[in-house]
Design a protein around this motif. Structure first.
Motif, PDB file in Angstrom:
ATOM      1  N   MET A  93       1.102  -1.480   0.281  1.00  0.00           N
ATOM      2  CA  MET A  93       0.063  -0.302   0.650  1.00  0.00           C
ATOM      3  C   MET A  93       0.956   1.273   0.325  1.00  0.00           C
ATOM      4  O   MET A  93       1.648   0.988   0.530  1.00  0.00           O
ATOM      5  CB  MET A  93      -0.610   0.427   1.068  1.00  0.00           C
ATOM      6  N   SER A  94       0.017   2.089  -0.370  1.00  0.00           N
ATOM      7  CA  SER A  94       1.511   3.720  -0.491  1.00  0.00           C
ATOM      8  C   SER A  94       1.289   4.028   0.631  1.00  0.00           C
ATOM      9  O   SER A  94       0.646   3.854   1.705  1.00  0.00           O
ATOM     10  CB  SER A  94       0.723   4.873  -1.505  1.00  0.00           C
ATOM     11  N   LEU A  99      -1.344   5.493   5.798  1.00  0.00           N
ATOM     12  CA  LEU A  99      -1.655   7.059   7.126  1.00  0.00           C
ATOM     13  C   LEU A  99      -2.881   6.532   7.412  1.00  0.00           C
ATOM     14  O   LEU A  99      -3.088   7.117   8.532  1.00  0.00           O
ATOM     15  CB  LEU A  99      -1.201   7.994   6.481  1.00  0.00           C
ATOM     16  N   LEU A 100      -4.090   6.953   6.094  1.00  0.00           N
ATOM     17  CA  LEU A 100      -5.044   6.676   6.325  1.00  0.00           C
ATOM     18  C   LEU A 100      -5.910   5.982   7.722  1.00  0.00           C
ATOM     19  O   LEU A 100      -6.126   6.042   8.221  1.00  0.00           O
ATOM     20  CB  LEU A 100      -5.460   6.593   5.200  1.00  0.00           C
ATOM     21  N   ARG A 131       6.615  11.879  -1.100  1.00  0.00           N
ATOM     22  CA  ARG A 131       6.681  10.091  -0.734  1.00  0.00           C
ATOM     23  C   ARG A 131       5.772   9.797  -1.119  1.00  0.00           C
ATOM     24  O   ARG A 131       5.408   8.707  -0.635  1.00  0.00           O
ATOM     25  CB  ARG A 131       7.701   9.570  -1.129  1.00  0.00           C
ATOM     26  N   ARG A 132       4.375  10.017  -1.223  1.00  0.00           N
ATOM     27  CA  ARG A 132       2.626   9.651  -0.430  1.00  0.00           C
ATOM     28  C   ARG A 132       2.427   9.117  -1.293  1.00  0.00           C
ATOM     29  O   ARG A 132       1.540   8.018  -0.841  1.00  0.00           O
ATOM     30  CB  ARG A 132       2.091  11.011  -0.011  1.00  0.00           C
ATOM     31  N   LYS A 133       2.853   8.367  -2.812  1.00  0.00           N
ATOM     32  CA  LYS A 133       1.662   8.051  -3.075  1.00  0.00           C
ATOM     33  C   LYS A 133       2.768   6.256  -3.757  1.00  0.00           C
ATOM     34  O   LYS A 133       1.681   5.765  -4.190  1.00  0.00           O
ATOM     35  CB  LYS A 133       1.677   8.768  -4.428  1.00  0.00           C
ATOM     36  N   THR A 138       9.152  -0.197  -0.073  1.00  0.00           N
ATOM     37  CA  THR A 138       9.789   0.571  -0.814  1.00  0.00           C
ATOM     38  C   THR A 138      10.600   2.097  -0.124  1.00  0.00           C
ATOM     39  O   THR A 138      11.860   1.801  -0.727  1.00  0.00           O
ATOM     40  CB  THR A 138       9.587   1.173  -2.654  1.00  0.00           C
ATOM     41  N   MET A 139      10.776   1.753   1.089  1.00  0.00           N
ATOM     42  CA  MET A 139      10.924   2.607   1.636  1.00  0.00           C
ATOM     43  C   MET A 139      12.774   2.475   1.998  1.00  0.00           C
ATOM     44  O   MET A 139      12.386   1.282   2.607  1.00  0.00           O
ATOM     45  CB  MET A 139      10.330   3.223   2.539  1.00  0.00           C
ATOM     46  N   SER A 140      13.375   3.510   2.667  1.00  0.00           N
ATOM     47  CA  SER A 140      14.735   2.842   3.984  1.00  0.00           C
ATOM     48  C   SER A 140      14.036   2.651   5.232  1.00  0.00           C
ATOM     49  O   SER A 140      12.975   2.407   5.424  1.00  0.00           O
ATOM     50  CB  SER A 140      15.415   4.286   3.545  1.00  0.00           C
ATOM     51  N   GLY A 141      14.852   1.927   5.670  1.00  0.00           N
ATOM     52  CA  GLY A 141      14.777   1.600   7.137  1.00  0.00           C
ATOM     53  C   GLY A 141      14.299   2.999   7.960  1.00  0.00           C
ATOM     54  O   GLY A 141      12.843   2.527   8.903  1.00  0.00           O
ATOM     55  N   GLY A 142      14.751   3.761   7.779  1.00  0.00           N
ATOM     56  CA  GLY A 142      14.637   5.110   8.447  1.00  0.00           C
ATOM     57  C   GLY A 142      13.002   5.631   8.492  1.00  0.00           C
ATOM     58  O   GLY A 142      12.513   6.133   8.617  1.00  0.00           O
ATOM     59  N   GLU A 143      12.830   5.002   7.036  1.00  0.00           N
ATOM     60  CA  GLU A 143      11.603   5.772   6.937  1.00  0.00           C
ATOM     61  C   GLU A 143      10.404   5.287   6.958  1.00  0.00           C
ATOM     62  O   GLU A 143       8.740   5.814   7.000  1.00  0.00           O
ATOM     63  CB  GLU A 143      11.683   5.835   4.647  1.00  0.00           C
TER      64      GLU A 143
END
Length: 248
Positions: A93-94, A99-100, A131-133, A138-143
């Protein structure tokens, strides 16, 4: 100062093995309280029991009301949220949809402020907005850690519980995470922080508990414990230069 959370004689057992024994602790409104200790001390177990994820004995009082048997959904609705060590995001999911989901219980109970809350989260974490979409996987660990905290904030918690937020993150990201934790306190969010990086935790916290073998061995003002020879020897002496770099 009123306490948003009071735990009295909390015990948790896995079968016949007692993992947590008669723990008592409190978190004041607008405070950061940290629980430090070695691996296997019972830190994560304590958070899970408070949240209602594990059966426990003892008394959990949250926001002035005793929870005889804490239940996850009820605790979230009442204003408690846990960011687990594994973050548990929905990878396909995005970012925005993750967040939603954090606002789901508030929406179910008639609150329609998720758009404004999301903008507050994006103000804290501009990278999430950029990068909300993007798919969370696919994000890094920190993200991913930022997204996990942001998702919890979508529920507008009175108490945010963080389990090892710095685990596995690069030093620069660790500093950013702790900066955000301090900013959340400034905004009035009470925080219960479980953290392996004792130096960084004691740097940001107001009060601290030291957990060993499922029991509270020491507690006091974080600044006092930071200078306590027993804490320095057990938790701050090892790899102290590395921890000091992460805490600064």
């Amino acid at each position: 100062m009123a306490n948003v959370l009071e735990i009295n004689k909390l015990s948790v057992a896995y079968g016949k093995v007692e993992a947590v024994s008669d723990i008592s602790l409190a978190v004041g409104e607008g405070q950061i309280v940290t629980v430090i200790g070695p691996n296997g001390a019972g830190k994560t177990t304590t958070l899970s029991a408070i949240m209602g994820l594990l059966p426990s004995r003892g008394q959990v009082s949250f926001d002035g009301q005793v929870e005889v048997v804490p239940e996850v959904e009820r605790m979230v609705v009442r204003g408690m949220n846990l960011v687990p060590e594994k973050r548990e995001l929905f990878g396909t999911m995005s970012i925005e949809d993750n967040l939603l989901l954090g606002a789901f219980q508030r929406h179910r109970h008639g609150h329609r402020d998720h758009a404004a809350t999301m903008e507050e989260v994006y103000a804290l974490f501009p990278r999430l907005k950029e990068r909300r979409k993007q798919a969370a996987g696919t994000m890094s660990g920190g993200e991913r850690q930022m997204l996990a905290v942001g998702r919890a904030l979508m529920a507008k918690p009175k108490l945010l519980m963080l389990d090892e937020p710095s685990l596995g993150l690069a030093p620069l990201i660790v500093r950013e995470i702790f900066r955000i934790i301090a900013e959340l306190r400034r905004r009035g969010v009470s925080i219960l922080l479980v953290e392996q990086n004792a130096r960084a935790a004691l740097q940001v916290a107001d009060y601290a508990y030291v957990l060993e073998n499922g029991q509270v061995r020491m507690h006091g003002e974080a600044g006092a414990l930071r200078n306590d020879p027993r804490v320095i020897e057990s938790y701050l002496g090892l790899a102290s230069k590395h921890q000091e770099m992460l805490a600064s």
